[in-house]
Design a protein around this motif. Sequence first.
Motif, short mmCIF file in Angstrom:
data_model
loop_
_atom_site.label_atom_id
_atom_site.label_comp_id
_atom_site.label_asym_id
_atom_site.label_seq_id
_atom_site.Cartn_x
_atom_site.Cartn_y
_atom_site.Cartn_z
N VAL A 262 0.89 -1.19 0.02
CA VAL A 262 0.01 0.13 -0.07
C VAL A 262 0.97 1.29 0.03
O VAL A 262 2.08 1.46 0.73
N PHE A 263 0.62 2.26 -0.92
CA PHE A 263 1.41 3.39 -1.20
C PHE A 263 0.56 4.62 -1.69
O PHE A 263 -0.38 4.31 -2.29
N ALA A 264 1.15 5.74 -1.42
CA ALA A 264 0.39 7.03 -2.09
C ALA A 264 0.79 7.17 -3.46
O ALA A 264 2.02 6.88 -3.72
N GLU A 265 0.13 7.65 -4.17
CA GLU A 265 0.51 8.27 -5.38
C GLU A 265 1.73 9.36 -5.62
O GLU A 265 2.40 9.41 -6.27
N LYS A 266 1.42 10.37 -4.58
CA LYS A 266 2.27 11.38 -4.54
C LYS A 266 2.56 11.79 -3.17
O LYS A 266 2.08 11.20 -2.24
N PRO A 267 3.68 12.52 -3.00
CA PRO A 267 3.84 12.90 -1.55
C PRO A 267 2.69 13.48 -0.75
O PRO A 267 1.74 14.12 -1.20
N LEU A 268 2.71 13.10 0.69
CA LEU A 268 1.46 13.28 1.52
C LEU A 268 1.72 14.59 1.89
O LEU A 268 2.58 15.29 2.26
N VAL A 269 0.43 15.60 1.64
CA VAL A 269 0.12 16.81 2.13
C VAL A 269 -1.56 16.57 2.94
O VAL A 269 -2.22 16.42 2.33
N LEU A 270 -1.28 16.66 4.41
CA LEU A 270 -2.60 16.49 4.73
C LEU A 270 -3.70 17.49 4.45
O LEU A 270 -3.46 18.68 4.23
N GLY A 271 -4.99 17.15 4.43
CA GLY A 271 -6.08 18.00 3.83
C GLY A 271 -6.02 18.20 2.40
O GLY A 271 -6.86 18.93 1.96
N GLU A 272 -5.16 17.56 1.64
CA GLU A 272 -5.25 17.62 -0.01
C GLU A 272 -5.55 16.29 -0.57
O GLU A 272 -4.98 15.32 0.03
N PRO A 273 -6.15 16.14 -1.65
CA PRO A 273 -6.53 14.91 -2.19
C PRO A 273 -5.28 14.05 -2.63
O PRO A 273 -4.31 14.72 -2.97
N ASN A 274 -5.37 13.02 -2.52
CA ASN A 274 -4.21 11.97 -2.86
C ASN A 274 -5.15 10.52 -3.42
O ASN A 274 -6.08 10.19 -3.16
N SER A 275 -4.26 9.83 -3.88
CA SER A 275 -4.72 8.30 -4.38
C SER A 275 -3.74 7.31 -3.69
O SER A 275 -2.69 7.31 -3.79
N LEU A 276 -4.42 6.35 -3.10
CA LEU A 276 -3.88 5.33 -2.10
C LEU A 276 -3.85 4.27 -3.42
O LEU A 276 -4.92 3.78 -4.12
N ILE A 277 -2.96 3.45 -3.41
CA ILE A 277 -2.51 2.53 -4.38
C ILE A 277 -2.40 1.14 -3.62
O ILE A 277 -1.38 0.98 -2.63
#
Length: 266
Positions: A130-145
């Motif tokens: 399990v990993f995120a598509e882009k660097p994490l920024v809390l409160g901003e949309p992201n895609s988990l894979i």
Amino acid sequence: MSERIPRTLLLFSSLCIFYVTVTQAVKEKTQQQPKFLCFAVGHILSQLDFVQTLEPNAEYKFQFDDDEIFNVDIEHKETRWRLPQFGQLASFVAAGALQDINILKVNLGKFEKMSNYTKAKSVFQGDIHVFAEKPLVLGEPNSLICLANHFFPPVIKMRWLRNNQPVTDGVSETDYYTNEDIFFSKFLYLVTIPSEGDVYACSVEHDGLSINPTNKLWIPEVPNLVSETSENIVCGLGLAYGIAGIVVGIALIFKGKKNTNQTRNR
């Protein structure tokens, strides 16, 4: 056969093309690896179609190396391109895939009888990532894979949990990917807005797993600014002490030389 392969795909040079047909009833009995039709080279264009008694009961696709080019929706009888641009460069008539699938279904029935309806052994030799598509920024949309890999047969249940609650909005998945050893992989996606304190889990069920379901956790990690600041302060102090040490050392050297010269003059 050549009429059903996209014309553009046939123009790829230096490709090693192989054909894989899998039937669940005979996989365990034969244990045969797919046979290559030429020497291995830099790229592989592969065709995969399989039928089985479980769901999904059939799949037909083309891959370039490990990337999907297109698959055929058996139920709706249509070609689905992995990227829209692929469909602009080539064409594929779904009727050809449906014809191959029907032949395989007939063969499956024959092989089932030959094997006395012995079921294939379920195997899960890979892992769950399990990993995120882009660097994490809390409160901003992201895609988990979520990636489950190296399992057989291609029958798996994958779902997302957020704080132990099932998530359905923003969820999508791929069909099954395969490689030369006839094991399978699958991706599950989740578009979400991570918040501090959230705990995400990709829950996977497969008969080859020792624990069902197996949950792989992903926790948003908040950047530790205090820790980084402390490290910077320590580095700064270390540099300052180092410079001070150099200055003191130079001063002592000159003082020692001065004392030596005074002694000689006497």
